[in-house]
Design a protein around this motif. Structure first.
Motif, PDB file in Angstrom:
ATOM      1  N   GLN A  60      40.269  56.082   9.132  1.00 53.07           N
ATOM      2  CA  GLN A  60      39.611  55.866  10.412  1.00 53.07           C
ATOM      3  C   GLN A  60      38.398  56.802  10.474  1.00 53.07           C
ATOM      4  OE1 GLN A  60      41.949  57.264  13.662  1.00 53.07           O
ATOM      5  NE2 GLN A  60      41.195  55.772  15.128  1.00 53.07           N
ATOM      6  N   HIS A  61      37.317  56.364  11.124  1.00 51.15           N
ATOM      7  CA  HIS A  61      36.088  57.153  11.269  1.00 51.15           C
ATOM      8  C   HIS A  61      35.329  57.339   9.951  1.00 51.15           C
ATOM      9  CE1 HIS A  61      37.490  58.031  15.282  1.00 51.15           C
ATOM     10  NE2 HIS A  61      38.574  58.588  14.808  1.00 51.15           N
ATOM     11  N   ASP A 109      37.578  48.238  11.739  1.00 53.52           N
ATOM     12  CA  ASP A 109      38.204  48.596  13.002  1.00 53.52           C
ATOM     13  C   ASP A 109      39.616  49.107  12.763  1.00 53.52           C
ATOM     14  OD1 ASP A 109      40.199  46.094  14.054  1.00 53.52           O
ATOM     15  OD2 ASP A 109      38.781  45.638  12.446  1.00 53.52           O
ATOM     16  N   THR A 110      40.109  49.899  13.714  1.00 57.04           N
ATOM     17  CA  THR A 110      41.403  50.569  13.544  1.00 57.04           C
ATOM     18  C   THR A 110      42.539  49.575  13.364  1.00 57.04           C
ATOM     19  OG1 THR A 110      40.642  52.451  14.850  1.00 57.04           O
ATOM     20  CG2 THR A 110      43.016  52.192  14.583  1.00 57.04           C
ATOM     21  N   LEU A 150      42.543  48.330   9.849  1.00 59.98           N
ATOM     22  CA  LEU A 150      43.005  49.381   8.941  1.00 59.98           C
ATOM     23  C   LEU A 150      44.534  49.424   8.899  1.00 59.98           C
ATOM     24  CD1 LEU A 150      40.570  52.353   9.688  1.00 59.98           C
ATOM     25  CD2 LEU A 150      40.760  51.083   7.544  1.00 59.98           C
ATOM     26  N   GLY A 184      43.946  59.222   9.913  1.00 59.05           N
ATOM     27  CA  GLY A 184      43.435  58.893  11.239  1.00 59.05           C
ATOM     28  C   GLY A 184      43.690  60.000  12.243  1.00 59.05           C
TER      29      GLY A 184
END
Length: 909
Positions: free
Chosen positions: A759-760, A765-766, A769, A783
């Motif tokens: 994440q990031h 998108d989460t 993922l 995350g």
């Protein structure tokens, strides 16, 4: 066979397949090939990131799939594509590139199938995409024959909703003892293993559906149900009985989209027939989640350009087949907007609150209106905490306000209320209000229209209303305008609001900036303001007062139109006026809250609120400035607005009491759900998890990883992930450390054949993922908070949870005030235990799960260990010992699978 090359890049290398040959290549050659020739690839945004070539584009298989199978999901990995095409999964990275060529042929073959369910509209969309130079368009267009007759496409294809008579108020009924348990038997299936905890839970939940005895005194039930109890079916049993017998709707509110989707699946047990389920169960979200057809029409007619225009065409293709038009968590694949990174889909939703309701040519086909009307006749409405609070505070559906609620993930009520009832007088908020009132200024493009354009025909009926619109537009000129951040930075603010924001910025930097500041946001208490801020507050308040008055007047004049009911006020016009009243009322309330906040500058503090000044920054770049106000206890307005008007509410969670001692835990649950603000005490119920945590899990606290040493932290993560052979959820309290660890270990893990998601970091998108992580037992996922609270990955794909350290609360002005009011360190401990309980809860999701929970912090206090389930062994070990124990646990699981005859796991996602 397609004459294009196929390109694949992972952390383990780069390969190109062309002319029957596959070879490994370097990054420079890969970029050259991609720049010179259209290449077939999978997820261009992700491949471009791995190549360091952000502008990478080509023949993306995900875009082709979105065109051919709109509103159908595929996991965006080679394994996911193999599943939807029926091809064999490649077993190693070097085989992926030629696999992409075969997958493209298999997808395109769908156009030859007589039973292709999404054929309608494909030819028309392909012609539009051809003009936009979509890379797949020539390939697709030559395979599609022009329809013999004009095909229906989107706006002509979407069904219209119809007005219905108002639903009668729910009848007063009582659920007889034993009825909920009997319904539960029907839902689980007769002959299923009896679960005493679930039956007791269903019986306890029934109290929330009993007739209310006193006004403003709902039947509130707080129920903690440990993981594995089966609380979803436990509360659906009494909820469905009440809805059926009383003729009312039960609103089930969640905090995460994942649980909303899970609830949708669980209701299949209530209503197996899909047609019946569509009328009995409705999912509701905020307006900003749904596609706005008017915005889409503008995009299709030239409002979008280049890649954004391609996205609009693919979204239009999806909309024609979507079940509900939900762009966030619905049947629009979450990965589709991320393929268009700089051309996001937010402009296709109603995020500015400019809906004209019945004035829109697509009003009768509007996804938002359809969902709102469907929910009035539904038995079960699946919503979220934010929407429930917004509807209760300023919803238009007063006659159908719910009387029964179930708040699942109830431990998040406090946080949701904190956001909902917050006040922020910032540059970003004021410029959005200016745009909503004035409309486009200067070179602004698009469909945006100001208040005068939206209401001129309605207000022309009333001279006072027209005058109020003019006064509001004139007063809005005092709000921040385009370029406000640059002007303030240069010391040249324009207008009273920008003068105020400049004073806020100056005082915040003076009091909050520290030597060696890392460039993150700054904040300081709104206490002892300097003369500059006090002097700026008065004209800013005068400007806001001049704005709120005409807004209030306009709202009253529109209410008068409703009461006078002129001849032209038919059903659609009435809906439009009602929508305008609600929207104007919301803005007027916002400005009134700003005025109340400004009254605090130089005046006495209000003990109910926490006020502060802030400069929001990311990596040293300022993006907003303003004053903020939060309730010290946000459950107070929640109790007033949501709970008191209700007749009954069930607040439930697996971690409702936050891992504290029995009585203290219930006090925490009551305090964070609003129970103390009700005259009638809440009922309490608890059911322990049936899982054998003592044998299924262990907690390892690593004592020799130095805090703040990113290199040591990365080494620990890498060794643990390798020992577990993937299947690891890594949780971080800071994005910067997450990125630092990812950058150090991704290539190392790739050499071990272990995919790493983050994440990031990854342009995905989460939700997607998590889907990829769930689909591949060899993958690991890093995350932050969103993964700590919202991940449900049962089975082999999650067998190790690693936390970088104790999740201490961030030291903010708001936290300091609540900490002081909540008992100091005791308050912090409550928050930390709740976070640890949630994180541990990701590990064991069903009876055959097992795994380890590793905390990389020698500073883990023993007093916080009560966050973990009773009986789970907790051991302080070195990193070497932790790695050995994790590997041993993996070997034990592998042996058990081998004995059970399970197949070996594939290494490639």
């Amino acid at each position: 066979m397609l004459a294009y090359p196929a390109l694949h890049a992972s952390h383990g290398g780069i390969w190109v397949a062309q002319g029957g040959e596959t070879r490994g290549i370097g990054r420079g050659e890969a970029i050259r090939i991609a720049a010179d020739t259209p290449v077939i690839l999978l997820n261009a945004a992700l491949i471009g990131q791995r190549l360091g070539y952000a502008d990478l584009s080509g023949l993306d298989l995900l875009e082709l799939y979105a065109f051919l199978r709109p509103a159908q999901f595929a996991v965006p990995t080679p394994k996911g594509i193999a599943r939807v095409t029926g091809l064999d999964l490649p077993t190693e990275d070097a085989e992926v590139a030629p696999f992409l060529l075969r997958a493209a042929e298999a997808m395109l073959a769908l156009t030859d199938a007589a039973d292709w369910p999404e054929r309608e509209g494909a030819w028309t969309a392909a012609q539009s995409l051809y003009r936009l130079r979509w890379p797949w368009a020539p390939v697709v267009a030559e395979r599609l024959a022009k329809p013999a007759v004009n095909e229906r496409w989107l706006f002509s294809k979407l069904p219209e909703w119809e007005e219905q008579a108002p639903r009668p108020a729910p009848r007063t009924i009582a659920i007889e003892p034993g009825d909920a348990e009997a319904r539960l038997d029907d839902l689980t299936g007769h002959g299923a293993e009896e679960r005493p905890g679930q039956r007791a839970y269903a019986a306890a939940a029934t109290a929330a559906f009993a007739p209310r005895a006193m006004r403003d005194s709902p039947n509130l039930v707080l129920a903690e149900a440990g993981t594995g109890i089966g609380k979803t079916l436990g509360y659906l049993a009494p909820a469905s009985i009440w809805a059926e017998k009383a003729g009312g709707a039960v609103w089930i509110s969640t905090y995460t989209k994942a649980l909303q989707r899970q609830l949708g699946r669980e209701t299949e047990r209530l209503f197996p027939d899909p047609a019946t389920r569509r009328t009995k169960v409705v999912t509701r979200k905020g307006r900003e989640n749904y596609l706005c057809l008017l915005n889409l029409e503008d995009a299709l007619q030239g409002g979008f350009a280049e890649r954004a225009a391609v996205l609009a065409q693919l979204v239009a293709r999806w909309a024609a087949y979507s079940a509900d038009g939900d762009m966030v968590g619905g049947d629009l694949p979450g990965w589709l907007p991320t393929l268009f990174r700089r051309n996001g889909s937010t402009a296709l939703t109603d995020r500015r609150g400019e809906c004209v309701y019945a004035g829109c040519p697509h009003y009768r086909k509007c996804f938002i209106e359809r969902a709102a009307r469907a929910s009035t006749d539904a038995d079960i409405v699946i919503a979220n905490h934010a929407l429930v609070m917004v509807n209760a505070a300023r919803g238009r559906e007063l006659a159908t306000r719910p009387t029964r609620y179930v708040f699942d993930e109830g431990h998040h009520i406090f946080d949701a209320a904190d956001s909902m009832f917050a006040t922020a007088l910032t540059g970003g908020e004021t410029i959005e209000l200016r745009r909503w009132i004035i409309g486009p200024e200067g070179s602004s493009r698009g469909r945006r229209r100001g208040l005068a354009a939206r209401l001129s025909d309605l207000a022309s009926y009333d001279e006072a209303g027209n005058r109020a619109i003019g006064e509001a537009v004139a007063a809005a000129g005092a709000l921040a305008s385009e370029g406000w951040l640059q002007r303030i930075g240069e010391g040249a603010p324009f207008g009273p609001i920008e003068e105020l924001l400049a004073a806020v910025r100056g005082l915040t930097y003076a009091r909050a900036e520290q030597p060696g500041d890392a460039g993150y946001g700054l904040e300081t208490e709104l206490a002892e303001p300097d003369p500059t801020l006090i002097e700026a507050a008065a004209p800013a308040a005068a400007a806001l007062d001049a704005l709120v008055r005409p807004l209030v007047t306009l709202g009253r004049r529109l209410e008068a139109v409703l009461s006078e009911a002129p001849d032209w006020l038919d059903g659609p016009a009435r809906a439009r006026v009602e929508g305008a009243i609600a929207s104007i009322g919301w803005r007027a309330e916002t400005v009134a809250a700003w005025l109340s906040l400004l009254a605090r500058v130089g005046g006495p503090a209000d003990a109910d609120f926490v006020d502060w000044l802030a400069v929001d920054r990311v990596e040293g770049r300022e993006f907003d400035i303003g004053l903020h106000r939060r309730w010290l206890d946000p459950t107070r307005p929640f109790a007033e607005v949501v709970l008191k008007p209700a007749h009954g509410a069930l607040v439930t969670s697996a971690t409702l009491t936050g891992g504290g001692s029995a009585e203290e835990g219930w006090q925490i649950a009551e305090a964070r759900s609003g129970a103390p603000h009700l005259t009638r005490p809440a009922a309490r119920f608890a059911a322990l998890s049936p899982f054998d945590y003592a044998t299924q899990a262990e907690v390892l606290i690593v004592t020799d990883v130095k805090r703040g040493d990113v290199g040591a932290l990365a080494n620990a993560y890498a060794r643990l992930i390798v020992a577990s052979r993937g299947g690891t959820l890594g949780l971080f309290t800071a994005i910067r450390r997450l990125r630092g660890v990812h950058g150090r270990i991704a290539d190392r893990l790739a050499r071990e054949g272990l995919p790493l998601l983050a994440q990031h970091v990854d342009p995905i998108d989460t939700g997607t993922l998590v889907d990829i992580f769930r689909d591949d037992p060899g993958a690991s996922l890093l995350g932050t908070d969103a993964l700590r609270d919202g991940v449900d990955v049962p089975g082999e794909s999650l067998r190790l949870v690693v936390m970088e350290g104790v999740p201490w609360p961030k030291p903010t002005v708001l936290h300091a005030a609540r900490r002081l009011a909540g008992g100091g360190a005791v308050y912090d401990d409550r928050l930390i235990r709740a976070r640890l309980a949630q994180a541990f809860g990701r590990l064991i999701r069903r009876a055959d799960d097992s795994g380890a929970f590793v905390m990389l912090s020698a500073a883990m206090p023993s007093r916080l260990l009560s966050a973990f389930p009773p009986g789970v062994p907790v051991t302080r070990v070195t990193l070497d010992e932790a790695v050995t124990r994790v590997a041993a646990r993996l070997s034990s699981r592998a042996a058990l699978r081998h004995e059970a005859g399970e197949p070996a796991r594939g290494p490639l996602s």
